[in-house]
Design an enzyme around this catalytic site. Structure first.
Site, PDB file in Angstrom:
ATOM      1  N   HIS A   1       5.942   6.352  -2.351  1.00 36.22           N
ATOM      2  CA  HIS A   1       7.275   6.880  -2.698  1.00 36.22           C
ATOM      3  C   HIS A   1       7.149   8.347  -3.097  1.00 36.22           C
ATOM      4  O   HIS A   1       7.944   9.191  -2.677  1.00 36.22           O
ATOM      5  CB  HIS A   1       7.877   6.136  -3.894  1.00 36.22           C
ATOM      6  CG  HIS A   1       7.967   4.649  -3.733  1.00 36.22           C
ATOM      7  ND1 HIS A   1       7.821   3.793  -4.794  1.00 36.22           N
ATOM      8  CD2 HIS A   1       8.181   3.876  -2.640  1.00 36.22           C
ATOM      9  CE1 HIS A   1       7.960   2.547  -4.371  1.00 36.22           C
ATOM     10  NE2 HIS A   1       8.176   2.565  -3.066  1.00 36.22           N
TER      11      HIS A   1
ATOM     12  N   CYS B   1       0.835  -1.202   0.000  1.00 30.04           N
ATOM     13  CA  CYS B   1       0.000   0.000   0.000  1.00 30.04           C
ATOM     14  C   CYS B   1       0.874   1.259   0.000  1.00 30.04           C
ATOM     15  O   CYS B   1       2.088   1.191   0.145  1.00 30.04           O
ATOM     16  CB  CYS B   1      -0.917  -0.005   1.209  1.00 30.04           C
ATOM     17  SG  CYS B   1      -0.045   0.118   2.783  1.00 30.04           S
TER      18      CYS B   1
ATOM     19  N   ARG C   1      12.274  -5.204   5.822  1.00 25.99           N
ATOM     20  CA  ARG C   1      13.092  -5.024   4.614  1.00 25.99           C
ATOM     21  C   ARG C   1      14.575  -5.168   4.899  1.00 25.99           C
ATOM     22  O   ARG C   1      15.397  -5.063   4.017  1.00 25.99           O
ATOM     23  CB  ARG C   1      12.823  -3.645   3.988  1.00 25.99           C
ATOM     24  CG  ARG C   1      11.588  -3.618   3.149  1.00 25.99           C
ATOM     25  CD  ARG C   1      11.637  -2.435   2.205  1.00 25.99           C
ATOM     26  NE  ARG C   1      12.139  -2.790   0.921  1.00 25.99           N
ATOM     27  CZ  ARG C   1      12.795  -1.944   0.125  1.00 25.99           C
ATOM     28  NH1 ARG C   1      13.064  -0.730   0.511  1.00 25.99           N
ATOM     29  NH2 ARG C   1      13.195  -2.318  -1.065  1.00 25.99           N
TER      30      ARG C   1
ATOM     31  N   ALA D   1       3.087   1.644   2.943  1.00 24.81           N
ATOM     32  CA  ALA D   1       4.278   0.794   2.879  1.00 24.81           C
ATOM     33  C   ALA D   1       5.362   1.461   2.041  1.00 24.81           C
ATOM     34  O   ALA D   1       6.555   1.394   2.367  1.00 24.81           O
ATOM     35  CB  ALA D   1       3.927  -0.570   2.303  1.00 24.81           C
TER      36      ALA D   1
END
Ligand code: SF4
Length: 537
Positions: A188, A56, A90, A59
């Site tokens: 992002h 999403c 991650r 995230a």
């Protein structure tokens, strides 16, 4: 075996008509090089009912771009589940800098409960900020909004402004609710806009005194990748001003305007900042790839050519020769195990491309590749950007408008020289994944679980590199799966040392006898039988 149009038709034939038409547009069968580039649909909504690998917007913002900044406390304003799944999964590694601050291993969340959703979570958020400042003394704080926060309308911007006044540090409120876009890509973009607007350049320092000053963008130090890249750059004589954002710091990021060149590793997640840095400060960017031996060498040579200093170029060649002499014999040994095998490479928004060279260097051909959350330019190259139609979802995240900074904009390289370099190296350019795929291979955008299984049955890859959501499905089919988002428990895979570790890990996958003991369930058990509304079995 290659996938033919007919075979593809059989795979997609089980979909309802509308779904079939939609999914076909996300798949390209690579043709021989032709005048017209092949087009793919990307960055559009996953259809309901399809089990996607995507994440999403939250995230993408907190989990990918903002989370690795080590000297900030990152608060997840939302239910604990959203926070937990961005907590270290991650494997972004970080070491404290001189100020001793590194909070990457912590998980801060308001842990919203039902009563917070009903009555609002702003007070709880403000209290958490106060506690975090009192206990940890971070250099700055980020607040990441999750879905429920957007739905109930908590004003996290107002909470952040009030906290800034109380504590005298920056508190950045990211409106990155999970539903904001079609994938993590929206997150992002949200993160890029905020970091550019509020952090980069937020310093009195005007210039960098060190020679060959670079920023490394879109490198997240998974398994220590960034440290291996830094080792090589340091050996050659570069000064890394800041890394965005793996093992990166808020304090260094404020100085990003002082660098002479921006290196872009992950194009998808950070190209917005690269573009804006050029407009605002006049710093060109170079698309680098430090995954794979050849691409690492190519990137280093392009950097040296940009600075144009003879000693730097010579040092670059010396380091390349030294490293190749050291690692090539080891790689050659691992290549004997891997030679002739095939791979699927379906990762993220740049890695699906980056790893193909490294696979090839150990003798493995990529027969299927794709991205979870890429846009058309990541597949077809940046040339197509002006032709990409904006839909309602992409308009949801506005572009940040920047202009040349009247005081700090500097021409870093003569335009004629940059134009000449562009003929040879990817300055301000990315050609995308499709151009590097071989004829007969297949490119799939937003590959889903059903298609993964079907393509595996047809192409029989020897290894699949993907993510956690399909890893165990693939392994239960008797095929090794290497996560290339987090590297499972290994890494680094970048640079010269990383290539050796990758070759070792992939060889181990093949050499392991484990796969001989796995019998996929469908080989021994019948499929479930069921009746619908009392009808036929
Ligand atoms: S989609 Fe929403 S609820 Fe789910 S993890 Fe993302 S922010 Fe949290």
């Amino acid at each position: 075996m290659a996938i033919t149009e007919e075979k593809l038709g059989e795979v997609l034939g089980v979909y309802p008509e509308k779904v079939l038409v939609n999914r076909r547009r996300h798949i390209v069968l690579k043709e021989p090089d032709t005048e017209t580039a092949q087009q793919i649909e990307a960055n559009t909504r996953t259809l309901p009912g399809i089990i996607t690998n995507r994440g999403c917007a939250f995230a993408g913002c907190k989990g990918v771009v903002v989370g690795p900044i080590k000297d900030m406390v990152h608060i997840v304003h939302g239910p604990v589940g959203c926070a937990f799944y961005t907590w270290g999964t991650r494997r972004n590694k970080a070491k404290a800098g001189d100020d001793g601050k590194n909070y990457v291993n912590y998980c801060f969340t308001t842990d919203m409960q039902e009563s917070d959703v009903v009555f609002g979570g702003e007070k709880k958020l403000a209290k958490l900020i106060d506690e975090a400042v009192a206990i940890f003394h971070p250099n700055a704080i980020s607040i990441a909004a999750t879905c429920p926060v957007g739905l109930i309308g908590d004003d996290i911007g107002a909470v952040a402004r009030a906290a800034e006044e109380r504590h005298g540090i920056q508190v950045l409120a990211f409106q990155c609710e999970g539903y904001k876009g079609v994938s993590q890509s929206a997150g992002h973009h949200i993160a890029n806009n905020m970091l550019m607007d509020k952090v980069i350049g937020n310093s009195d320092v005007e210039t960098c005194d060190e020679p060959y000053a670079v920023n490394l963008l879109g490198e997240y130090n998974i398994g220590g990748d960034g440290w291996e890249i830094a080792r090589i750059l340091k050996d050659i004589g570069y000064h890394v001003v800041c890394v965005m954002t793996g093992d990166g710091s808020y304090e260094d990021m404020k100085l990003a305007h002082t660098a002479d060149l921006n290196l872009v590793q992950c194009h998808r997640s950070i190209n917005y900042i690269a573009e804006m840095l050029e407009i605002k400060y006049g710093t060109p960017w170079l698309k680098v790839n430090f995954i794979g031996i050849k691409s690492t060498c190519d990137s280093l040579r392009a950097m040296a050519a940009y600075f144009g200093n003879k000693d730097l170029m010579q040092k670059t060649e010396e380091i390349i020769a030294r490293e190749l002499a050291r690692i090539q014999p080891v790689i050659d040994q691992y290549r004997k195990v891997c030679e002739g095998k095939t791979a699927f490479c379906f990762v993220g928004g740049s890695r699906g491309h980056h790893y193909q060279g490294l696979f090839s260097e150990i003798g493995i051909e990529t027969v299927l590749a794709g991205y979870e959350f890429a846009h058309r330019d990541d597949y077809e190259g940046r040339l197509v950007i002006p032709t990409i139609k904006k839909d309602a979802d992409s308009k949801n995240i506005p572009d940040l408008h920047v202009e040349a900074d009247p005081k700090r904009f500097r021409i870093k390289i003569a335009p004629e020289r940059l134009a000449k370099l562009k003929e040879k190296f990817p300055f301000n350019e990315y050609k995308g994944l499709i151009v590097d795929m071989k004829e007969g291979t297949i490119v799939v955008d937003d590959l889903n679980h059903f298609e993964t299984e079907e393509f595996i049955k047809i192409l029989h890859p020897d290894i699949v590199s993907s993510g956690i959501k399909d890893k165990y499905v693939i392994q239960k089919m008797g095929i090794p799966s290497k996560q290339l988002h987090s590297y499972d428990y290994s890494g680094p895979y970048s640079g010269f040392n990383g290539a050796v570790i990758f070759a070792r890990d992939i060889s181990m996958s093949f050499a392991s006898p484990t796969w001989n003991y796995i019998v996929p369930p469908w080989k021994n058990q019948p499929f479930l039988n069921a009746t619908i509304n009392g009808g036929d079995q």
